[in-house]
Design a protein around this motif. Structure first.
Motif, short mmCIF file in Angstrom:
data_model
loop_
_atom_site.label_atom_id
_atom_site.label_comp_id
_atom_site.label_asym_id
_atom_site.label_seq_id
_atom_site.Cartn_x
_atom_site.Cartn_y
_atom_site.Cartn_z
N PRO A 271 0.81 -1.23 0.00
CA PRO A 271 0.00 0.00 0.00
C PRO A 271 0.84 1.27 0.00
O PRO A 271 0.48 2.26 -0.64
CB PRO A 271 -0.82 -0.12 1.29
CG PRO A 271 -0.90 -1.58 1.54
CD PRO A 271 0.37 -2.17 1.02
N LEU A 300 -5.34 5.57 4.98
CA LEU A 300 -5.47 4.45 4.06
C LEU A 300 -6.62 4.76 3.12
O LEU A 300 -7.73 5.03 3.56
CB LEU A 300 -5.75 3.15 4.82
CG LEU A 300 -4.68 2.74 5.83
CD1 LEU A 300 -5.12 1.49 6.58
CD2 LEU A 300 -3.35 2.50 5.13
N ILE A 313 -5.58 -0.77 -1.94
CA ILE A 313 -5.35 0.15 -0.84
C ILE A 313 -4.05 0.92 -1.04
O ILE A 313 -3.02 0.34 -1.41
CB ILE A 313 -5.29 -0.61 0.50
CG1 ILE A 313 -6.60 -1.34 0.73
CG2 ILE A 313 -5.01 0.35 1.65
CD1 ILE A 313 -6.59 -2.26 1.92
N ARG A 315 -1.45 3.65 0.96
CA ARG A 315 -1.17 4.28 2.26
C ARG A 315 -0.50 5.62 1.99
O ARG A 315 0.52 5.67 1.30
CB ARG A 315 -0.26 3.36 3.06
CG ARG A 315 0.20 3.98 4.38
CD ARG A 315 1.18 3.06 5.07
NE ARG A 315 0.49 2.07 5.89
CZ ARG A 315 0.99 0.88 6.17
NH1 ARG A 315 2.13 0.50 5.67
NH2 ARG A 315 0.32 0.06 6.95
#
Lengths: 351, 278
Positions: A271, A300, A313, A315
């Motif tokens: 991510p 996220l 996803i 980050r």
């Protein structure tokens, strides 16, 4: 202390093959974690080292001794159980002292009352009491020695179990999910204490857990076990950055790694290696933001992409994030050089 | 336990319990009452619990002097104590093995124990008698004790209890250097006290009260157990001597009642198998 090695260890319960040809060398003084989901065979492997289960084939060596045929008590190994397994009718001092009593006193000397009439009993008892006090002090449970286990908190029971394990200076320690019965805060604290203890004793430890944060924070090396076979044995950092198989890549890391099907295999992107860009940017995977989780230092961003079962996803460090909104159409683009490639059987393809 | 009924429910429940209590207790009350009365009042048509002329002293004196009642009580202690100790010696290791060890044929053995549980004591009486005759043990303490040393009930009860002890405790003990007998003695036994006590009460009451078997194997008066001893009151003279007989039975019953009262709380713990806590 001693090194431990497994050679082609197999074990089946009835028709179920629990361990499929496990080989592993653990160095003297190493903290090795067996990490895997429940039912993957990690506890069985630990019990085989301890001598509580027999391996069907293969061999186990502790130090220079092959131990497959030895009963548990002759293997010079201590174990800490998930349930702590303290003897409920004995005081803390008796719990910690029992392994010493069994080794330093003979059967006659151990008899209640009568034993005191025999030569050496008093001296042996004194030496046991001294070592028990020492272990208790090292674990800060000195004042609890006269209590019964039912009068202790979870964290205290944990320490008593550790004391009982370390008091006889075994060749190695086996720990079976020892922190899973503690509350979250205590768990983090015990994690640090355990690592500290292991360094101080210079002990070989095999630590079984399904909790990857425990595995990542405490271990010298982590052995990932899935469905009865070892997938990869590596230091935590390497396990995360450089997984050998797609399964390991998926099991280690939270949130889970993003997996994209491509011709001939899979591309996996952590991510934090995923960039959120404009929907019309070149090479971007286009989707719609389904959820934004704000975690303080980071956010996220869950992006729903047509043709993907799970949302991808990304980050983002909170300070860098523009303010992504739910429902917004965005593009996702892996950072250059951060794509892990796997073939269709899940094996890593290195460039 | 936590459910509270209505007042009516309470009253009803207690009424039923009280009725049960009266039915259970009446014979005992009658026994004690009779033991206090002189012969003419025992057979009087008038119903009265307390005697007009107290004969307690005479009855109890007769009970102890006309027959060797103390001797019978001692026999009872020797026989029930011997049976219980030997039963423990056999059933504890059996129960531990059946509950915690893995070996071939374990389930078959346990099934056999269950079957043994269903055989009434009277069924194998004659073969047992013949065996004791053949080895020349009739009319001895051994004849009273040996046939009961193997107790299917004891094995069953203790096995069920041992099963509730977590396996990890045994595993820890093995790593700590204990052998199987030491695990039994140092780890399992101390936790099984409630179950052992329950078994003890049941075993002692059963064998203290047993009339059938001593009647068959004992001829010598000196070896009589307490219930068998009561026979000798009746054979004493032409008629039955009910006052001293009842005094004797009171003396014989009392130890059991005291035993139960002393062990009551832990006995109930044992039979409900709730002895394991944290």
């Amino acid at each position: 202390m001693a090194a431990i090695s497994f050679d082609n260890v197999r074990k089946s319960f009835g028709a179920v093959e629990v361990l499929k040809d496990v080989s592993l060398d653990i160095a003297d003084g190493e903290f090795l974690t067996l990490l895997g989901p429940s039912g993957c065979g990690k506890s069985t492997l630990l019990r085989i080292v301890a001598g509580l289960e027999r391996n069907d084939s293969g061999s186990i060596t502790i130090g220079t001794r092959r131990v497959d045929a030895l009963p548990a008590r002759d293997r010079d190994i201590a174990m800490v159980f998930q349930s702590y397994a303290l003897y409920p009718h004995m005081t803390v001092a008796e719990n910690i002292g029992l392994p010493l009593t069994m080794r330093r006193m003979n059967a006659w000397q151990r008899l209640p009352g009568l034993g005191l009439l025999l030569p050496g009993t008093r001296a042996a008892r004194k030496s046991v009491a001294k070592d028990v006090a020492e272990a208790a002090d090292a674990l800060d449970i000195g004042p609890l020695l006269q209590r019964k286990p039912s009068q202790l908190s979870g964290g205290q029971k944990q320490r008593v179990a550790l004391g009982r394990a370390m008091v006889r200076h075994p060749a190695a320690f086996l720990l079976d999910e020892p922190l899973s019965n503690l509350d979250a805060k205590l768990r983090v604290q015990m994690r640090a204490e355990l690592t500290e203890l292991q360094r101080r004793l210079g002990a070989t430890m095999i630590y079984v857990t399904h909790d990857q944060s425990e595995a990542m924070t405490m271990s010298d090396r982590v052995a990932v076990m899935l469905a009865g076979s070892l997938q990869q044995v590596a230091p935590p950092r390497q396990l995360y950055d450089d997984p050998e198989t797609l399964q390991v890549a998926e099991f280690v890391g939270s949130p889970k790694i993003n997996v994209l099907s491509v011709a001939g295999g899979f591309h996996a992107v952590r991510p934090e290696a995923m960039e959120v860009v404009a929907a019309d940017a070149a090479g971007a995977i286009v989707g719609r933001i389904r959820l934004v989780e704000h975690l303080g230092s980071e956010s996220l961003v869950h992006v729903e992409v047509p043709g993907h079962e799970l949302p991808l996803i990304a980050r983002l460090e909170a300070m860098n994030a523009r303010d992504p909104r739910r429902g917004e159409a965005v593009g996702l683009r892996p950072l250059p050089g951060r794509v892990l490639k796997f073939d269709s059987s899940g094996r890593r393809i290195r460039d | 336990m936590t459910r509270r009924g209505t007042l009516l429910g309470h009253v009803l429940r207690h009424a039923v319990l009280l009725a049960g209590l009266v039915i259970m207790l009446a014979p005992f009350v009658w026994m004690v009452s009779t033991s206090l009365k002189p012969p003419n009042e025992i057979f009087s048509t008038k119903l009265s619990l307390l005697p007009t002329n107290w004969a307690a002293a005479e009855n109890y004196r007769d009970a102890f002097t006309k027959v060797p009642l103390l001797r019978y009580l001692l026999n009872g202690v020797i026989v029930t104590g011997g049976i219980f100790l030997l039963q423990l010696l056999v059933s504890l290791p059996c129960a531990y093995a059946l509950a915690k060890l893995r070996f071939k044929g374990r389930d078959i053995l346990f099934t056999m124990v269950l079957i043994g549980l269903m055989i009434p004591a009277q069924a194998p009486a004659i073969p047992r008698y013949v065996m004791l005759y053949q080895i020349g043990l009739l009319d001895t303490y051994a004849a009273l004790i040996l046939p009961f040393v193997f107790s299917a009930f004891g094995i069953f009860l203790m096995r069920q209890f041992f099963r509730t002890v977590p396996d990890d405790l045994m595993h820890a003990a093995r790593l700590d250097g204990l052998g199987e007998f030491e695990i039994l003695w140092r780890i399992m036994l101390p936790q099984a006290m409630p179950a052992m006590l329950a078994f003890g009460v049941i075993s002692i009451v059963t064998h203290w009260n047993d009339f059938f078997w001593p009647l068959i194997v004992i001829q010598t008066g000196d070896l009589a157990t307490p219930p068998l001893g009561t026979l000798f009151f009746r054979n004493e003279e032409a008629g039955s001597d009910f006052g001293p007989l009842m005094a004797g039975t009171v003396v014989i019953t009392a130890p059991l009642i005291l035993l139960f009262l002393a062990a009551q709380r832990r006995f109930i713990e044992g039979v409900t198998l709730s002895g394991m806590k944290g």
